[in-house]
Write a protein that holds these residues in place. Sequence first.
Motif, PDB file in Angstrom:
ATOM      1  N   ASP A   7       0.856  -1.190   0.000  1.00 36.00           N
ATOM      2  CA  ASP A   7       0.000   0.000   0.000  1.00 36.00           C
ATOM      3  C   ASP A   7       0.895   1.243   0.000  1.00 36.00           C
ATOM      4  O   ASP A   7       1.620   1.484   0.955  1.00 36.00           O
ATOM      5  CB  ASP A   7      -0.875  -0.034   1.268  1.00 36.00           C
ATOM      6  CG  ASP A   7      -1.911   1.077   1.279  1.00 36.00           C
ATOM      7  OD1 ASP A   7      -1.755   2.042   0.513  1.00 36.00           O
ATOM      8  OD2 ASP A   7      -2.877   0.965   2.063  1.00 36.00           O
ATOM      9  N   PHE A  14       1.047   3.675   3.013  1.00 39.09           N
ATOM     10  CA  PHE A  14       1.619   3.260   4.302  1.00 39.09           C
ATOM     11  C   PHE A  14       2.918   2.490   4.098  1.00 39.09           C
ATOM     12  O   PHE A  14       2.950   1.280   4.221  1.00 39.09           O
ATOM     13  CB  PHE A  14       0.638   2.391   5.087  1.00 39.09           C
ATOM     14  CG  PHE A  14      -0.636   3.090   5.427  1.00 39.09           C
ATOM     15  CD1 PHE A  14      -0.745   3.812   6.601  1.00 39.09           C
ATOM     16  CD2 PHE A  14      -1.719   3.042   4.566  1.00 39.09           C
ATOM     17  CE1 PHE A  14      -1.921   4.469   6.914  1.00 39.09           C
ATOM     18  CE2 PHE A  14      -2.902   3.702   4.873  1.00 39.09           C
ATOM     19  CZ  PHE A  14      -3.001   4.418   6.051  1.00 39.09           C
ATOM     20  N   TYR A  49      -2.599  -5.482  -2.251  1.00 38.81           N
ATOM     21  CA  TYR A  49      -2.495  -5.293  -0.801  1.00 38.81           C
ATOM     22  C   TYR A  49      -3.852  -5.200  -0.118  1.00 38.81           C
ATOM     23  O   TYR A  49      -3.941  -5.093   1.093  1.00 38.81           O
ATOM     24  CB  TYR A  49      -1.666  -4.043  -0.478  1.00 38.81           C
ATOM     25  CG  TYR A  49      -2.094  -2.783  -1.202  1.00 38.81           C
ATOM     26  CD1 TYR A  49      -3.107  -1.987  -0.696  1.00 38.81           C
ATOM     27  CD2 TYR A  49      -1.484  -2.418  -2.404  1.00 38.81           C
ATOM     28  CE1 TYR A  49      -3.497  -0.839  -1.354  1.00 38.81           C
ATOM     29  CE2 TYR A  49      -1.867  -1.263  -3.068  1.00 38.81           C
ATOM     30  CZ  TYR A  49      -2.882  -0.474  -2.537  1.00 38.81           C
ATOM     31  OH  TYR A  49      -3.270   0.650  -3.197  1.00 38.81           O
ATOM     32  N   ASN A 107      -1.589  -4.294   4.040  1.00 37.47           N
ATOM     33  CA  ASN A 107      -2.741  -3.444   3.764  1.00 37.47           C
ATOM     34  C   ASN A 107      -2.813  -2.374   4.839  1.00 37.47           C
ATOM     35  O   ASN A 107      -3.003  -2.692   6.008  1.00 37.47           O
ATOM     36  CB  ASN A 107      -4.008  -4.318   3.753  1.00 37.47           C
ATOM     37  CG  ASN A 107      -5.269  -3.493   3.601  1.00 37.47           C
ATOM     38  OD1 ASN A 107      -5.228  -2.299   3.315  1.00 37.47           O
ATOM     39  ND2 ASN A 107      -6.395  -4.147   3.802  1.00 37.47           N
ATOM     40  N   ALA A 108      -2.618  -1.128   4.453  1.00 37.74           N
ATOM     41  CA  ALA A 108      -2.605  -0.005   5.401  1.00 37.74           C
ATOM     42  C   ALA A 108      -1.561  -0.216   6.503  1.00 37.74           C
ATOM     43  O   ALA A 108      -1.715   0.266   7.613  1.00 37.74           O
ATOM     44  CB  ALA A 108      -3.997   0.215   6.000  1.00 37.74           C
ATOM     45  N   ARG A 144      -6.023  -1.906  11.620  1.00 38.22           N
ATOM     46  CA  ARG A 144      -6.524  -1.079  12.705  1.00 38.22           C
ATOM     47  C   ARG A 144      -6.400  -1.696  14.101  1.00 38.22           C
ATOM     48  O   ARG A 144      -6.690  -1.029  15.090  1.00 38.22           O
ATOM     49  CB  ARG A 144      -7.980  -0.643  12.480  1.00 38.22           C
ATOM     50  CG  ARG A 144      -8.234  -0.113  11.055  1.00 38.22           C
ATOM     51  CD  ARG A 144      -9.426   0.767  11.005  1.00 38.22           C
ATOM     52  NE  ARG A 144     -10.656   0.013  10.947  1.00 38.22           N
ATOM     53  CZ  ARG A 144     -11.864   0.575  10.940  1.00 38.22           C
ATOM     54  NH1 ARG A 144     -11.973   1.881  10.990  1.00 38.22           N
ATOM     55  NH2 ARG A 144     -12.955  -0.164  10.893  1.00 38.22           N
ATOM     56  N   PRO A 171      -9.512   3.615  14.980  1.00 40.03           N
ATOM     57  CA  PRO A 171     -10.602   3.836  14.020  1.00 40.03           C
ATOM     58  C   PRO A 171     -10.071   4.466  12.727  1.00 40.03           C
ATOM     59  O   PRO A 171     -10.526   4.159  11.639  1.00 40.03           O
ATOM     60  CB  PRO A 171     -11.543   4.780  14.764  1.00 40.03           C
ATOM     61  CG  PRO A 171     -11.267   4.532  16.203  1.00 40.03           C
ATOM     62  CD  PRO A 171      -9.794   4.223  16.276  1.00 40.03           C
ATOM     63  N   SER A 172      -9.095   5.347  12.859  1.00 37.88           N
ATOM     64  CA  SER A 172      -8.405   5.899  11.697  1.00 37.88           C
ATOM     65  C   SER A 172      -7.003   6.250  12.175  1.00 37.88           C
ATOM     66  O   SER A 172      -6.663   6.022  13.324  1.00 37.88           O
ATOM     67  CB  SER A 172      -9.119   7.141  11.169  1.00 37.88           C
ATOM     68  OG  SER A 172      -8.866   8.242  12.021  1.00 37.88           O
ATOM     69  N   GLU A 173      -6.219   6.853  11.304  1.00 36.74           N
ATOM     70  CA  GLU A 173      -4.886   7.274  11.726  1.00 36.74           C
ATOM     71  C   GLU A 173      -4.943   8.380  12.761  1.00 36.74           C
ATOM     72  O   GLU A 173      -3.941   8.736  13.356  1.00 36.74           O
ATOM     73  CB  GLU A 173      -4.126   7.829  10.524  1.00 36.74           C
ATOM     74  CG  GLU A 173      -3.598   6.817   9.572  1.00 36.74           C
ATOM     75  CD  GLU A 173      -2.941   7.553   8.428  1.00 36.74           C
ATOM     76  OE1 GLU A 173      -1.747   7.826   8.529  1.00 36.74           O
ATOM     77  OE2 GLU A 173      -3.648   7.885   7.463  1.00 36.74           O
ATOM     78  N   PHE A 174      -6.115   8.967  12.934  1.00 36.89           N
ATOM     79  CA  PHE A 174      -6.213  10.174  13.745  1.00 36.89           C
ATOM     80  C   PHE A 174      -6.911   9.960  15.086  1.00 36.89           C
ATOM     81  O   PHE A 174      -7.188  10.901  15.806  1.00 36.89           O
ATOM     82  CB  PHE A 174      -6.901  11.281  12.941  1.00 36.89           C
ATOM     83  CG  PHE A 174      -6.245  11.476  11.593  1.00 36.89           C
ATOM     84  CD1 PHE A 174      -5.042  12.149  11.499  1.00 36.89           C
ATOM     85  CD2 PHE A 174      -6.807  10.941  10.447  1.00 36.89           C
ATOM     86  CE1 PHE A 174      -4.407  12.300  10.279  1.00 36.89           C
ATOM     87  CE2 PHE A 174      -6.179  11.087   9.216  1.00 36.89           C
ATOM     88  CZ  PHE A 174      -4.974  11.764   9.136  1.00 36.89           C
ATOM     89  N   GLY A 225      -5.915  18.251  12.502  1.00 34.51           N
ATOM     90  CA  GLY A 225      -4.929  18.998  11.719  1.00 34.51           C
ATOM     91  C   GLY A 225      -3.886  18.130  11.066  1.00 34.51           C
ATOM     92  O   GLY A 225      -3.968  16.902  11.065  1.00 34.51           O
ATOM     93  N   ALA A 226      -2.899  18.806  10.525  1.00 35.10           N
ATOM     94  CA  ALA A 226      -1.849  18.116   9.776  1.00 35.10           C
ATOM     95  C   ALA A 226      -0.707  17.778  10.706  1.00 35.10           C
ATOM     96  O   ALA A 226      -0.138  18.653  11.343  1.00 35.10           O
ATOM     97  CB  ALA A 226      -1.360  19.016   8.646  1.00 35.10           C
ATOM     98  N   ALA A 278       4.987  13.392   9.358  1.00 35.82           N
ATOM     99  CA  ALA A 278       5.161  11.963   9.142  1.00 35.82           C
ATOM    100  C   ALA A 278       5.981  11.369  10.284  1.00 35.82           C
ATOM    101  O   ALA A 278       6.818  12.042  10.863  1.00 35.82           O
ATOM    102  CB  ALA A 278       5.876  11.731   7.815  1.00 35.82           C
ATOM    103  N   HIS A 279       5.706  10.088  10.608  1.00 36.78           N
ATOM    104  CA  HIS A 279       6.395   9.455  11.715  1.00 36.78           C
ATOM    105  C   HIS A 279       7.688   8.785  11.298  1.00 36.78           C
ATOM    106  O   HIS A 279       7.810   8.278  10.202  1.00 36.78           O
ATOM    107  CB  HIS A 279       5.476   8.441  12.396  1.00 36.78           C
ATOM    108  CG  HIS A 279       4.579   9.096  13.391  1.00 36.78           C
ATOM    109  ND1 HIS A 279       4.377   8.610  14.642  1.00 36.78           N
ATOM    110  CD2 HIS A 279       3.874  10.240  13.322  1.00 36.78           C
ATOM    111  CE1 HIS A 279       3.554   9.412  15.310  1.00 36.78           C
ATOM    112  NE2 HIS A 279       3.232  10.402  14.519  1.00 36.78           N
TER     113      HIS A 279
END
Lengths: 303, 491
Positions: free
Chosen positions: A54, A57, A250, B363-364, B413, B451-454, B484-485, B488-489
Amino acid sequence: MKRSIFVLIAAVMLSAPAFAKLNVVATTADMASIAKEIGGDKIELTTLAKPTEDPHFVDAKPSFIVKLNHADVLVEGGAELEVGWLPTLLTQSRNLKLAAGATGHVLCAQGVRLLDVPTSLDRAKGDIHASGNPHFLVDPENAKIVARNIAEAFCAQDAPSTELYRSNLTRFIESLDLKLKEWQKTLEPFKGREVVSYHDSWLYFGQRFGLKMDLFLEPKPGIPPTPAHLAEVIAKMKADHIKVTIVDPYLNRKTAETVARNTEGVVVDVAQFPAGVKGTEGGYIPLIDYLVNSLAKALGEVK
Amino acid sequence: MKLKKCALILSLSLPISVLMAQESKQFEELQQQVRKLQQMQENSEQTQLEQRRLIEALSRQLADLTQQKSSMTSTNANIVRSELSSNATNAATPAIPPVSAPAWSATQPITIARAGSSYMNMSFDAVMAVGGSTAKDPSAYLELGDHDPSKNGFSLRNAEISLDGAVDPYFNGFANIVFKLDNHNETSAELEEAFLQSTSLPGNLQLKAGQFFANFGRQNSQHPHSWAFVDQPIILGRAFGPDGLRNIGAQLSWLAPTPFYTELFLGVFDGQGGTAFSFRNTGAMDALGVDRYHGHATTDRTVGGVQDLLFVPRWASSFELTEHQTLVTGASVALAPNDTGADSRTEIYGLDAYWKWKPSQANAGYPFVSWQTEALYRRFGAGADPLAPTPLQAETLRDWGFYSQVLWGFKPRWVAGLRGEYANGNSGQNDANEVFRGQRTRISPALTFYPSEFSKVRLQYNLDHGEHFGDEHSVWLQLEFMLGAHGAHKF
């Protein structure tokens, strides 16, 4: 004595790039394959993301910092697809050639008309990209723009090989134009047909070839499918006689298979990146070849 | 001492030599950049002029419409006008030219701030917890971190405003301002970080300066929202105190020219105060009004020379074990005087490792398995305190311990985690009954849903055992959201 050593080191450091190949790093395999078309054996090519993974990510692995540190040219999408992992790597790479705005930093989307630019930024709508849908390279017309952007950067970084890059660009665009006619013809009979996809990453492909691709297994971008949403999709597919679902390597194929079973349809394995699915290892043109042919086959079979 | 100075001079002269070598090349590059920027500025000035004209024309139209339509209030018109002018200012940014520049139309959306077109990223992140422990006051001895759940019931110990962006072509700037609620729901704020980072030093060097988390091990420099567990590891709390090792200073780092990733860091900090917990920190005041640390009276020492600063060197390397497995290893040291005597010094040594497996068809980012571990050893040289209620001789206090944690992202998730910890230390002349020292272990299973990246929800159980308090059980439910923005990690 010391001074002369410095001069020697300086001379070596400045002269070395003249003999070496152009060191090119591409974020994803689609842009990498176009870079290969333009650069041929004049470039040393590294791709960061795996073709099956993906692209939103990708782990910002420390080994990527080293690759970026050595690069003469970085080829990235420039439409926020890599926003979750590339910026931190770039800062850490300490490579002035890849600084924002430098000629060595290619933003492929430059000159591409991005679709679905959101009217408002609202994460209640899912994980949307502020600058528009970043999956633009599945449209061969956009591949031409990307090829030009890449060629321009290669010429700027490696002036002696300008002619070669230019002729490679012309050849690539010519073969794309030829192929494009063939692809249009193959998909012509299916104009207006709907194809279900998992994530909204096929908009540009659909637009180019006259397919409707606005039904998704994801309820919102980045939010995994829910039973309620899938039931809705299945109902719509049944009502409108939609039978083809495409799925990237993916993504969860089982979900797509469930949908296909319930609609007596088929699942087609697709990828946005060369080598993402079997038979697309040859590069960008073989990838689009595969996509066009397998979709035409599936659409022809299900009626 | 002389040897150290020599090493310092040597380490400084090395980059200078590289700098000289690259000077002429860099000069050319800079010249090119300047020319380019000048052209860009000219272009953008032109655009700005055109947009200004457009704004004026539109404003006139708008004024007419306002008169015609009573439904359109003047405030609305002002908002539109200010939005239009803010768009014009954004266009004047001498950055990358816009990706696509279609002509303006009445139906085109107008946004005030959009990623890439504003001068900085802004985000707000809040982490809160609800839960309980068999300990009456968990913050009294169980939870050592300042951002850990602080009491039974609800607590909110980290609400963070983060700002970052490019300062100019030479620096990036970062700021983290943290708000937290104490046990009586009073708000306190701290300037957690405020630093700039160079973007264009030659010789693979990078400079960071300001107030920031020292680059010691893995977790110390991470913000609570990216931790894999609700609380800070025990040994980190013992070595670096409730806030982590965070101080005003500068750090020079060098990306070594090895085929695999190797980076060397040298941080130099002021080393004073509670955020330099084991160093020039006066500790707590006793009943007689004397500041004490481990029972030894302290004097608030100021910087008299280089030897009074806090030095934090670190080495980190990374290896791609296979196509799907990455390993990062590191070693860190923190050296500085402490406040218990004129010659008292503290040394902290740490080793860390991080391993991650992720398949080709993730996946994600799922599934994955990761393992992170850190081991620390602290040597605290305490000065003699003959005036203490029970006179104390000079002594060396030692602390050691580790934590080891495994995370398994078993489906998109969802992440299951397990952490084991051990910490111990000699009790010395004063600390025989000190709950923050002595032997302690903790086992913490946790389950996190994103639930999401946030946003995230995390459930964690802690089985604590300490030689001073026996067994304690705690359950925490953590909730996080981010607006907000956000940058990146790192890996």
